[in-house]
Design an enzyme around this catalytic site. Structure first.
Site, short mmCIF file in Angstrom:
data_model
loop_
_atom_site.label_atom_id
_atom_site.label_comp_id
_atom_site.label_asym_id
_atom_site.label_seq_id
_atom_site.Cartn_x
_atom_site.Cartn_y
_atom_site.Cartn_z
N LYS A 175 -9.70 8.05 2.18
CA LYS A 175 -10.17 6.67 2.01
C LYS A 175 -11.60 6.51 2.51
CE LYS A 175 -5.69 4.26 2.25
NZ LYS A 175 -4.76 5.40 2.50
N PHE A 215 1.75 -3.44 3.94
CA PHE A 215 2.10 -4.76 4.47
C PHE A 215 3.59 -5.00 4.27
CE2 PHE A 215 -2.30 -7.01 3.88
CZ PHE A 215 -2.81 -6.22 4.89
N HIS A 240 -2.90 7.92 6.22
CA HIS A 240 -3.11 6.59 5.63
C HIS A 240 -4.52 6.13 5.98
CE1 HIS A 240 -2.00 2.90 3.75
NE2 HIS A 240 -2.16 2.18 4.86
N CYS A 251 0.80 -1.22 0.00
CA CYS A 251 0.00 0.00 0.00
C CYS A 251 0.83 1.27 0.00
CB CYS A 251 -0.94 -0.01 1.20
SG CYS A 251 -1.97 -1.48 1.26
N GLU A 307 -1.48 5.12 13.76
CA GLU A 307 -1.09 6.32 13.02
C GLU A 307 -1.29 7.57 13.87
OE1 GLU A 307 -1.54 8.47 8.65
OE2 GLU A 307 -2.95 6.88 9.19
N HIS A 360 -9.81 1.95 -0.10
CA HIS A 360 -8.35 1.79 -0.08
C HIS A 360 -7.89 1.24 -1.42
CE1 HIS A 360 -4.36 1.16 1.04
NE2 HIS A 360 -4.50 0.43 2.15
#
Length: 414
Positions: free
Chosen positions: A334, A398, A302, A162, A313, A339
């Site tokens: 998002k 990831f 994010h 991502c 975050e 996403h």
């Protein structure tokens, strides 16, 4: 002294609109692109929603013979790149040996992979398409853009889940800073709304299982968030060396101030609980920009709408900015786009550039239930005006990959 790098074009294919203008207008008006999955029969799936690019019709951009040889992620990349290249007015008057392409994809052509695997199982190996490999591989979008426009500078792909598009943009930024190219087409593309992807993300409990209306499911930082909504699309920018842009009379939209990359070195999917990796990336970007933390006025977070990500975050932002964290405007787009995985950083970088250009911050929609562990200003539900000079865009992937980029309003000061 490192060269200045500016943005001279943008292109978007997104669940909330095709073209940058439609995308931006949707964001500031809080429009959601989430709805029932239409690309495959999801009746046996426990997750039946996604943020699809429902307005995208390949027939509007490609001849049938062309589109049949392109995975959907490559189609998105090409269309977004064409918009950005047209806006930047990159034509034959430019030395194209100095124009590169760095476009990434987190997953690549998984729809092609699934389709051809089904053909292999059901019809035998001789029926697998000879175009299977060049349609599937993640670097092929960069290749197509280069071939279509005759761009002969640095050309490759970046993959970091991502964080892909932000890593691609940051890498392009460095290539221009150090003189390897004058212009680079950069960003990310993803088209992973497929049975295997949805099943995989569902079974690892990453996707939301909420029974709310589809447009209300993605709710970053809200206390009742329970997972992300998978999306698709592409965000492509034209990065250009400042003096080169000035000499050719290009319209400059904003400037990149700095980038920061790091690793959590913790877990294959979960972020480190103290947010240390994200904090390192943000700190590196601020150092690279040569600014004080207090100069950041906006963060495009994010903000995936997963329980751990949003909390961690928030912790990372607090650790980085200390008291100033309470004065930063934050939003997760998002909440509207879902996403986009490897393309997320592309459209979110563009959104960040638009915020400094227009002094207008898009909202985090569906923010209804405050979470005591997420207690910053997430711009709930309604866009707001705010004078801005610097904005930050965060993307985390990831594998513990973290990437942060800072964009600033154009000034004559380095």
């Amino acid at each position: 002294m490192k060269k200045r790098v500016v943005i001279t074009g943008t292109g978007v294919v997104s669940p909330v609109g095709i073209t940058t203008e439609i995308f931006w207008n949707s964001l500031i008006n809080g429009v959601s692109g989430v709805g029932p999955i239409a690309q495959f029969d999801s009746s046996e799936f426990s997750v039946k929603i996604a943020a699809e690019c429902s307005d995208f019709d390949p027939a509007n951009y490609f001849k049938p013979m062309e589109s049949n040889k392109l995975d959907r992620f490559s189609q998105f990349a090409i269309v977004a790149a064409n918009e950005a290249i047209e806006q930047a007015k990159i034509d034959d008057s430019i030395d194209k040996s100095r124009v590169g392409v760095v476009v990434g994809s987190g997953i690549g052509g998984i729809q092609t992979f699934e389709n051809q695997h089904n053909r292999l199982i059901n019809r035998g190996p001789r029926r697998v398409s000879p175009y299977f490999i060049p349609m599937m591989i993640s670097d092929i979008a960069s290749g197509h853009i280069s071939i279509q426009h005759g761009l002969k500078g640095p050309n490759f792909s970046v993959t970091s889940a991502c964080a892909t598009a932000t890593h691609a943009i940051g890498t392009a930024f460095r290539l221009i800073q150090y003189g390897d190219a004058d212009i680079i087409v950069s960003g990310g593309a993803e088209a992973s709304i497929s049975p295997m992807s949805v099943a995989g993300f569902t079974n690892m409990k990453a996707l939301s299982h909420s029974q709310r209306k589809p447009e209300e499911v993605s709710r970053p930082f809200d206390a009742q968030r329970d997972g992300f909504v998978i999306g698709e699309g592409a965000g492509i920018v034209i990065l250009e060396e400042y003096e080169h842009a000035i000499q050719r009379g290009a319209t400059i939209l904003a400037e990149i101030a700095g980038i920061g990359f790091s690793a959590d070195a913790y877990h294959i999917t979960a972020p480190s609980l103290d947010g240390a990796g994200a904090t390192i990336a943000m700190n590196a970007a601020i150092r690279d920009a040569g600014i004080a933390p207090e100069e950041i006025g906006y963060i495009n977070a994010h903000g995936t709408s997963t329980p751990f990500n949003d909390k961690i975050e928030t912790t990372a932002i607090k650790n980085m900015f200390k008291r100033h964290a309470m004065h930063i405007s934050i939003s997760s787009t998002k909440s509207m786009t879902g996403h986009l995985l490897g393309a997320a950083g592309g459209i979110e970088f563009i959104a960040s550039a638009m915020t400094v250009q227009h002094n207008l911050i898009p909202p985090t929609i569906n923010y209804e239930n405050p979470d005591p562990e997420c207690n910053l200003d997430y711009t709930p539900n309604i866009a707001k005006s705010k004078p801005l000079h610097y904005a930050m865009s965060n993307t985390f992937g990831f594998g513990g990959h973290n990437a942060c980029v800072i964009v600033k309003k154009l000034t004559n000061k380095f």
